[in-house]
Design a protein around this motif. Structure first.
Motif, PDB file in Angstrom:
ATOM      1  N   TYR A   1       7.168  30.372  25.852  1.00  0.00           N
ATOM      2  CA  TYR A   1       6.813  28.819  25.159  1.00  0.00           C
ATOM      3  C   TYR A   1       5.837  28.924  23.985  1.00  0.00           C
ATOM      4  O   TYR A   1       5.246  29.800  23.851  1.00  0.00           O
ATOM      5  N   PHE A   2       5.874  27.794  23.293  1.00  0.00           N
ATOM      6  CA  PHE A   2       4.730  27.630  22.570  1.00  0.00           C
ATOM      7  C   PHE A   2       4.058  26.144  22.790  1.00  0.00           C
ATOM      8  O   PHE A   2       5.039  25.363  22.662  1.00  0.00           O
ATOM      9  N   CYS A   3       2.883  25.839  22.460  1.00  0.00           N
ATOM     10  CA  CYS A   3       2.382  24.633  22.742  1.00  0.00           C
ATOM     11  C   CYS A   3       1.419  24.130  21.720  1.00  0.00           C
ATOM     12  O   CYS A   3       0.548  25.076  21.249  1.00  0.00           O
ATOM     13  N   PHE A   4       1.598  23.118  21.043  1.00  0.00           N
ATOM     14  CA  PHE A   4       0.790  22.665  19.796  1.00  0.00           C
ATOM     15  C   PHE A   4       0.343  21.230  20.151  1.00  0.00           C
ATOM     16  O   PHE A   4       0.987  20.408  21.041  1.00  0.00           O
ATOM     17  N   GLY A   5      -0.956  21.192  19.873  1.00  0.00           N
ATOM     18  CA  GLY A   5      -1.442  19.812  19.629  1.00  0.00           C
ATOM     19  C   GLY A   5      -0.840  18.979  18.492  1.00  0.00           C
ATOM     20  O   GLY A   5      -0.618  19.475  17.497  1.00  0.00           O
TER      21      GLY A   5
ATOM     22  N   GLU B   1      -0.539  14.303  17.096  1.00  0.00           N
ATOM     23  CA  GLU B   1      -0.977  12.929  17.019  1.00  0.00           C
ATOM     24  C   GLU B   1       0.269  12.316  17.871  1.00  0.00           C
ATOM     25  O   GLU B   1      -0.219  11.094  18.330  1.00  0.00           O
ATOM     26  N   SER B   2       1.233  12.911  17.428  1.00  0.00           N
ATOM     27  CA  SER B   2       2.437  12.072  18.463  1.00  0.00           C
ATOM     28  C   SER B   2       2.321  12.376  19.930  1.00  0.00           C
ATOM     29  O   SER B   2       2.278  11.349  20.801  1.00  0.00           O
ATOM     30  N   GLY B   3       2.298  13.629  20.278  1.00  0.00           N
ATOM     31  CA  GLY B   3       2.245  14.002  21.816  1.00  0.00           C
ATOM     32  C   GLY B   3       3.664  13.946  22.787  1.00  0.00           C
ATOM     33  O   GLY B   3       3.804  13.918  23.756  1.00  0.00           O
ATOM     34  N   ASP B   4       4.675  13.595  21.813  1.00  0.00           N
ATOM     35  CA  ASP B   4       6.012  13.404  22.236  1.00  0.00           C
ATOM     36  C   ASP B   4       7.133  14.377  21.734  1.00  0.00           C
ATOM     37  O   ASP B   4       7.493  14.259  20.528  1.00  0.00           O
ATOM     38  N   ILE B   5       7.502  15.454  22.492  1.00  0.00           N
ATOM     39  CA  ILE B   5       8.196  16.485  21.739  1.00  0.00           C
ATOM     40  C   ILE B   5       9.699  15.894  21.328  1.00  0.00           C
ATOM     41  O   ILE B   5      10.388  16.404  20.436  1.00  0.00           O
ATOM     42  N   ASN B   6      10.071  14.769  21.980  1.00  0.00           N
ATOM     43  CA  ASN B   6      11.425  14.402  21.667  1.00  0.00           C
ATOM     44  C   ASN B   6      11.361  13.849  20.206  1.00  0.00           C
ATOM     45  O   ASN B   6      12.390  13.712  19.515  1.00  0.00           O
ATOM     46  N   GLU B   7      10.180  13.322  19.869  1.00  0.00           N
ATOM     47  CA  GLU B   7      10.026  12.787  18.464  1.00  0.00           C
ATOM     48  C   GLU B   7      10.190  13.684  17.544  1.00  0.00           C
ATOM     49  O   GLU B   7      10.893  13.650  16.357  1.00  0.00           O
TER      50      GLU B   7
ATOM     51  N   THR C   1      15.177  28.457  14.185  1.00  0.00           N
ATOM     52  CA  THR C   1      16.076  29.390  13.460  1.00  0.00           C
ATOM     53  C   THR C   1      16.294  30.519  14.403  1.00  0.00           C
ATOM     54  O   THR C   1      17.267  31.540  13.776  1.00  0.00           O
ATOM     55  N   PHE C   2      15.760  30.952  15.212  1.00  0.00           N
ATOM     56  CA  PHE C   2      15.847  32.294  16.049  1.00  0.00           C
ATOM     57  C   PHE C   2      16.947  31.935  17.113  1.00  0.00           C
ATOM     58  O   PHE C   2      17.093  30.679  17.619  1.00  0.00           O
ATOM     59  N   GLN C   3      17.523  33.073  17.608  1.00  0.00           N
ATOM     60  CA  GLN C   3      18.817  32.964  18.534  1.00  0.00           C
ATOM     61  C   GLN C   3      18.281  32.663  19.705  1.00  0.00           C
ATOM     62  O   GLN C   3      18.987  31.935  20.465  1.00  0.00           O
ATOM     63  N   SER C   4      17.271  32.961  20.165  1.00  0.00           N
ATOM     64  CA  SER C   4      16.733  32.546  21.445  1.00  0.00           C
ATOM     65  C   SER C   4      15.222  31.909  21.243  1.00  0.00           C
ATOM     66  O   SER C   4      14.319  32.512  21.339  1.00  0.00           O
ATOM     67  N   PRO C   5      15.234  30.707  20.845  1.00  0.00           N
ATOM     68  CA  PRO C   5      14.044  29.792  20.443  1.00  0.00           C
ATOM     69  C   PRO C   5      13.126  29.873  21.779  1.00  0.00           C
ATOM     70  O   PRO C   5      13.664  29.808  22.971  1.00  0.00           O
ATOM     71  N   MET C   6      11.914  29.790  21.443  1.00  0.00           N
ATOM     72  CA  MET C   6      11.030  29.696  22.572  1.00  0.00           C
ATOM     73  C   MET C   6      11.012  28.044  22.953  1.00  0.00           C
ATOM     74  O   MET C   6      11.550  27.254  22.135  1.00  0.00           O
ATOM     75  N   GLN C   7      10.508  27.672  24.320  1.00  0.00           N
ATOM     76  CA  GLN C   7      10.504  26.202  24.392  1.00  0.00           C
ATOM     77  C   GLN C   7       9.290  25.642  23.975  1.00  0.00           C
ATOM     78  O   GLN C   7       8.318  26.317  24.114  1.00  0.00           O
ATOM     79  N   ALA C   8       9.600  24.533  23.288  1.00  0.00           N
ATOM     80  CA  ALA C   8       8.456  23.795  22.703  1.00  0.00           C
ATOM     81  C   ALA C   8       7.728  22.846  23.538  1.00  0.00           C
ATOM     82  O   ALA C   8       8.235  22.171  24.374  1.00  0.00           O
ATOM     83  N   VAL C   9       6.393  22.845  23.579  1.00  0.00           N
ATOM     84  CA  VAL C   9       5.617  21.802  24.262  1.00  0.00           C
ATOM     85  C   VAL C   9       4.534  21.026  23.337  1.00  0.00           C
ATOM     86  O   VAL C   9       4.177  22.016  22.750  1.00  0.00           O
ATOM     87  N   THR C  10       4.277  19.926  23.409  1.00  0.00           N
ATOM     88  CA  THR C  10       3.158  19.421  22.617  1.00  0.00           C
ATOM     89  C   THR C  10       2.456  18.688  23.666  1.00  0.00           C
ATOM     90  O   THR C  10       2.534  17.943  24.488  1.00  0.00           O
ATOM     91  N   ILE C  11       1.046  18.524  23.075  1.00  0.00           N
ATOM     92  CA  ILE C  11      -0.139  17.783  23.774  1.00  0.00           C
ATOM     93  C   ILE C  11      -0.630  16.941  22.819  1.00  0.00           C
ATOM     94  O   ILE C  11      -0.951  17.239  21.776  1.00  0.00           O
ATOM     95  N   LYS C  12      -0.824  15.731  23.236  1.00  0.00           N
ATOM     96  CA  LYS C  12      -1.489  14.557  22.406  1.00  0.00           C
ATOM     97  C   LYS C  12      -2.860  14.918  22.307  1.00  0.00           C
ATOM     98  O   LYS C  12      -3.646  15.279  23.068  1.00  0.00           O
ATOM     99  N   ARG C  13      -3.502  14.990  20.919  1.00  0.00           N
ATOM    100  CA  ARG C  13      -4.832  15.289  20.638  1.00  0.00           C
ATOM    101  C   ARG C  13      -5.669  13.966  21.558  1.00  0.00           C
ATOM    102  O   ARG C  13      -5.393  12.806  21.471  1.00  0.00           O
ATOM    103  N   LYS C  14      -6.741  14.459  21.984  1.00  0.00           N
ATOM    104  CA  LYS C  14      -7.717  13.528  22.622  1.00  0.00           C
ATOM    105  C   LYS C  14      -8.646  13.036  21.782  1.00  0.00           C
ATOM    106  O   LYS C  14      -9.582  13.975  21.388  1.00  0.00           O
ATOM    107  N   ASN C  15      -8.990  11.643  21.778  1.00  0.00           N
ATOM    108  CA  ASN C  15     -10.257  11.229  21.383  1.00  0.00           C
ATOM    109  C   ASN C  15     -10.721  11.381  19.718  1.00  0.00           C
ATOM    110  O   ASN C  15     -10.699  10.727  18.945  1.00  0.00           O
ATOM    111  N   ALA C  16     -10.488  12.607  19.189  1.00  0.00           N
ATOM    112  CA  ALA C  16     -10.835  13.003  18.033  1.00  0.00           C
ATOM    113  C   ALA C  16      -9.693  13.489  17.041  1.00  0.00           C
ATOM    114  O   ALA C  16      -8.963  14.157  17.526  1.00  0.00           O
TER     115      ALA C  16
END
Length: 407
Positions: A97-101, A103-109, A176-191
């Motif tokens: 997996y890879f996980c990024f912060g 402003e959206s917080g919605d991976i589907n977007e 672009t990778f043949q076996s892509p990582m699963q993506a996860v996003t976390i909505k930024r909190k407060n700041a």
């Protein structure tokens, strides 16, 4: 062992980062969290407040298991290349997996935005080029083009936001990778990323933390509630050991000298210098009394503060266009900055399957591949007084990967 990758700068590591690490581990049920981290100069063209070694230590003490360096050729770059280098390294390290912060917080977007751009690629590219001709910056052209073309679609993602932009490019590269990582996003909190003032009692942006540190005469008093205790300790140890924190004003005399002494034809060969901006840079270097004063004079609607800062870093490090074009096409090595015992076990498990050389010291790879990183670290050390300059200078060659036993 299941692994999750993070793309970070930790400038410095704060409570929001701690939340990101813990939430990424929880959401992906990861055994190992791997951070690919920018070196001593960062994506927005800034010197890190403390060295990459100290920032790696912050991360390891706060729950990250492995820290590797994002090479200079990818770190001091616009979003697409920054994302390409980061995601490629995490993929090479076999992250699930890879996980990024964001402003959206919605991976589907993000997924929907990528699908839309693939379907309307020609219209999108044409719009970006037309807007660039009007004098707007590249990030603004991207955001406005997206809004213009996809206004009829439900809830298009806001690509004017810095973390959304990066997340979008992370997702594009990963696909672009043949076996892509699963993506996860976390909505930024407060700041928000650019916030310069504290917005809550416990969560603050790295920008506001740095601002408070320099406004209090490089004291960490007043930021303790926004960072883990381990970060406070590392920051204080760094100041005690080197007698300063780093910012652009430390490097202004060197940058001014470079701009005043270099021929314009040579300056035009520096990476990101284009469209005659070398004349503007040299003209204002004569009158500016500080880096901030210089930036206020030079920036324009087309040339953003961030883009000019990156130019300034490349001028300081004498990074030429042909060098950067040669090195940012492929990830040629992965440099290990530190690990915990858990991280060591993971690396032992995957090391035979890593296709890119994993190095622990600069002497283990040909000089021409790592020369940009060495040069950047050498320049970074020049902001210090002796004997601290030599101490940090030598760390680039002598410092082994950090190893945290008790995590």
């Amino acid at each position: 062992m299941k692994s999750t990758g993070l793309i970070v700068e930790y400038n410095p590591f704060h409570n929001g980062h701690f939340f990101h690490v813990e939430e990424a581990r929880k959401r992906t049920n990861a055994d190992v969290v791997i951070a690919v981290m920018s070196g001593n100069f960062l994506q927005r063209g800034e010197p890190a407040i403390i060295s990459k070694w100290a920032r790696a230590k912050m991360a390891l003490l706060a729950g990250v298991d492995i820290v590797v360096e994002l090479p200079y050729a990818f770190a001091v770059q616009h979003a697409e290349i920054f994302a390409y280098g980061s995601i490629t390294i995490l993929h090479a390290l076999k992250c699930n997996y890879f996980c990024f912060g964001s402003e959206s917080g919605d991976i589907n977007e993000f997924s929907s935005a990528i699908d839309l751009i693939e379907n309307y690629h020609m219209e999108y590219e044409t719009s970006v080029k037309e807007l660039m001709k009007t004098g707007v910056s590249y990030p603004t052209a991207l955001s406005q083009s997206f809004k213009k073309i996809f206004t009829d679609h439900k809830n298009p993602i806001d690509l004017s936001k810095p973390n959304n932009i990066l997340g979008f490019h992370y997702m594009q590269t990963n696909n672009t990778f043949q076996s892509p990582m699963q993506a996860v996003t976390i909505k930024r909190k407060n700041a928000n990323y650019h916030d310069e003032e504290f917005a809550s009692s416990t969560i603050a942006s790295a920008t506001s933390i740095r601002k408070a540190t320099f406004e209090s005469n490089q004291s960490i008093n007043g930021i303790e509630q926004y960072v883990p205790k381990t970060t406070s300790n590392v920051l204080q140890d760094y100041y005690n050991g080197y007698q300063t924190f780093h910012n652009w004003e430390l490097y202004w005399p060197f940058l001014q000298y470079r701009l005043l002494s270099i021929e314009e034809t040579d300056l035009a060969n520096i990476y990101e210098i284009e469209e005659g901006i070398e004349h503007r840079l040299k003209r204002h270097a004569k009158d500016a009394v500080s880096f901030h004063d210089f930036m206020q004079r030079v920036k324009t609607k087309r040339y953003t503060w961030t883009r000019i800062q990156r130019m300034c870093v490349h001028i300081l490090t004498n990074t030429k266009k042909n060098e950067m074009f040669r090195h940012h096409k492929h990830v040629e090595y992965i440099r290990l900055l530190g690990m915990t015992e858990n991280g060591r076990k993971y690396l032992n498990q995957i090391k035979k399957d890593i296709d890119v050389p994993l190095i622990s010291k600069v002497s283990s790879i040909p000089n021409e591949l790592i020369e940009l990183d060495i040069r950047a670290s050498n320049v970074y050390s020049q902001g210090l007084q002796e004997p601290f300059k030599q101490k940090l200078f030598k760390a680039e060659y002598a410092q082994p990967p950090l190893y945290i036993h008790n995590n």
